[in-house]
Write a protein that holds these residues in place. Structure first.
Motif, PDB file in Angstrom:
ATOM      1  N   UNK A 185      46.845-106.403 -49.829  1.00 52.69           N
ATOM      2  CA  UNK A 185      47.855-105.258 -49.891  1.00 52.69           C
ATOM      3  C   UNK A 185      49.225-105.881 -49.428  1.00 52.69           C
ATOM      4  N   UNK A 186      50.297-105.638 -50.081  1.00 53.97           N
ATOM      5  CA  UNK A 186      51.716-105.904 -49.781  1.00 53.97           C
ATOM      6  C   UNK A 186      52.613-104.756 -49.967  1.00 53.97           C
ATOM      7  N   UNK A 187      53.801-104.896 -49.651  1.00 49.68           N
ATOM      8  CA  UNK A 187      54.729-104.019 -49.745  1.00 49.68           C
ATOM      9  C   UNK A 187      55.051-103.411 -51.331  1.00 49.68           C
ATOM     10  N   UNK A 188      54.734-104.274 -52.184  1.00 54.85           N
ATOM     11  CA  UNK A 188      54.712-104.165 -53.704  1.00 54.85           C
ATOM     12  C   UNK A 188      53.718-102.917 -53.918  1.00 54.85           C
ATOM     13  N   UNK A 189      52.553-103.083 -53.433  1.00 56.30           N
ATOM     14  CA  UNK A 189      51.697-101.995 -53.804  1.00 56.30           C
ATOM     15  C   UNK A 189      52.148-100.780 -53.473  1.00 56.30           C
ATOM     16  N   UNK A 190      52.708-100.546 -52.137  1.00 55.98           N
ATOM     17  CA  UNK A 190      53.331 -99.234 -51.664  1.00 55.98           C
ATOM     18  C   UNK A 190      54.291 -98.798 -52.655  1.00 55.98           C
ATOM     19  N   UNK A 191      55.476 -99.774 -52.955  1.00 52.35           N
ATOM     20  CA  UNK A 191      56.531 -99.635 -53.804  1.00 52.35           C
ATOM     21  C   UNK A 191      56.098 -98.912 -55.159  1.00 52.35           C
ATOM     22  N   UNK A 192      55.081 -99.495 -55.572  1.00 53.73           N
ATOM     23  CA  UNK A 192      54.607 -99.108 -56.895  1.00 53.73           C
ATOM     24  C   UNK A 192      54.304 -97.572 -56.967  1.00 53.73           C
ATOM     25  N   UNK A 193      53.445 -97.230 -55.845  1.00 49.81           N
ATOM     26  CA  UNK A 193      52.717 -96.055 -55.556  1.00 49.81           C
ATOM     27  C   UNK A 193      53.890 -94.991 -55.460  1.00 49.81           C
ATOM     28  N   UNK A 194      54.821 -95.252 -54.484  1.00 51.02           N
ATOM     29  CA  UNK A 194      55.963 -94.450 -54.011  1.00 51.02           C
ATOM     30  C   UNK A 194      56.924 -94.096 -55.363  1.00 51.02           C
ATOM     31  N   UNK A 195      57.258 -95.181 -56.235  1.00 52.65           N
ATOM     32  CA  UNK A 195      58.137 -94.839 -57.426  1.00 52.65           C
ATOM     33  C   UNK A 195      57.487 -93.902 -58.395  1.00 52.65           C
ATOM     34  N   UNK A 196      55.813 -94.146 -58.597  1.00 53.03           N
ATOM     35  CA  UNK A 196      55.268 -93.130 -59.603  1.00 53.03           C
ATOM     36  C   UNK A 196      55.368 -91.642 -58.885  1.00 53.03           C
ATOM     37  N   UNK A 197      55.231 -91.673 -57.673  1.00 45.84           N
ATOM     38  CA  UNK A 197      55.157 -90.264 -56.896  1.00 45.84           C
ATOM     39  C   UNK A 197      56.743 -89.666 -57.165  1.00 45.84           C
ATOM     40  N   UNK A 198      57.579 -90.548 -56.951  1.00 52.15           N
ATOM     41  CA  UNK A 198      59.033 -89.871 -57.102  1.00 52.15           C
ATOM     42  C   UNK A 198      59.254 -89.495 -58.443  1.00 52.15           C
ATOM     43  N   UNK A 199      58.751 -90.428 -59.361  1.00 60.47           N
ATOM     44  CA  UNK A 199      59.080 -89.706 -60.832  1.00 60.47           C
ATOM     45  C   UNK A 199      58.238 -88.728 -61.155  1.00 60.47           C
ATOM     46  N   UNK A 200      57.110 -88.505 -60.706  1.00 57.45           N
ATOM     47  CA  UNK A 200      56.248 -87.223 -60.921  1.00 57.45           C
ATOM     48  C   UNK A 200      56.959 -85.845 -60.436  1.00 57.45           C
ATOM     49  N   UNK A 201      57.377 -86.179 -59.047  1.00 60.55           N
ATOM     50  CA  UNK A 201      58.033 -84.954 -58.332  1.00 60.55           C
ATOM     51  C   UNK A 201      59.277 -84.685 -59.146  1.00 60.55           C
ATOM     52  N   UNK A 202      60.053 -85.637 -59.557  1.00 61.51           N
ATOM     53  CA  UNK A 202      61.472 -85.320 -60.374  1.00 61.51           C
ATOM     54  C   UNK A 202      61.252 -84.538 -61.383  1.00 61.51           C
TER      55      UNK A 202
END
Length: 168
Positions: free
Chosen positions: A128-145
């Motif tokens: 696991x690396x920071x790219x995995x976290x960024x991927x999940x965070x961006x998807x969460x941001x998009x859904x919430x928006x």
């Protein structure tokens, strides 16, 4: 008992004594001190924990001269996170208000546009690396928006590398 102690101590002081001799000197000095104090020294040594040969941690650090000039805000928040205790309480709160389902039901009753985000497969190879976290965070941001815009949001998790749904 005093003569061997004196000769051992002089060889240690001269730098010719072995490590074993130094231990002997230390234990002999401790035993003499215990006899002098009526056994009190040995009781203290029995309570000690850890190693270090009795050298201690050294002198205490001086108090910060500016500590009294720092004005921190007073808040109702605890200085400790207490995550092990607080996390179940927070999770229970979010389950009790059921915000996601309420917003989705309101959007559905109003006939709002549907927004579906199909998540890709999880990364099964490598660490696991920071790219995995960024991927999940961006998807969460998009859904919430999209949810805040009033749409019916549906998040569809990805599939694993064996073709099975991630929920199984």
């Amino acid at each position: 008992a005093f003569a061997p102690l004196q000769s051992s101590w002089s060889s240690v002081a001269a730098g010719t004594g072995s490590r074993c001799r130094r231990r002997y000197v230390r234990s002999a000095v401790s035993a003499l001190a215990a006899e002098k104090n009526g056994g009190k020294q040995q009781q203290k040594q029995g309570k000690k924990k850890g190693g270090g040969g009795g050298r201690g941690r050294g002198p205490k650090k001086p108090k910060n001269a500016y500590a009294s000039t720092i004005i921190l805000p007073e808040t109702p928040f605890s200085q400790r996170a207490n995550a092990a205790k607080r996390e179940p309480e927070i999770q229970e709160y979010w389950k009790s208000i059921d915000l996601y389902n309420k917003l989705s039901a309101d959007a559905e009753s109003e006939g709002a546009e549907r927004y579906v985000l199909h998540d890709g497969p999880p990364y099964a190879n490598g660490d696991l690396h920071i790219g995995h976290a960024l991927n999940k965070l961006l998807k969460d941001f998009i859904n919430r928006y999209q949810l805040l815009k009033g749409k019916q949001v549906h998040y569809v998790p990805g599939w694993d590398c064996h073709g099975l749904p991630i929920e199984l």
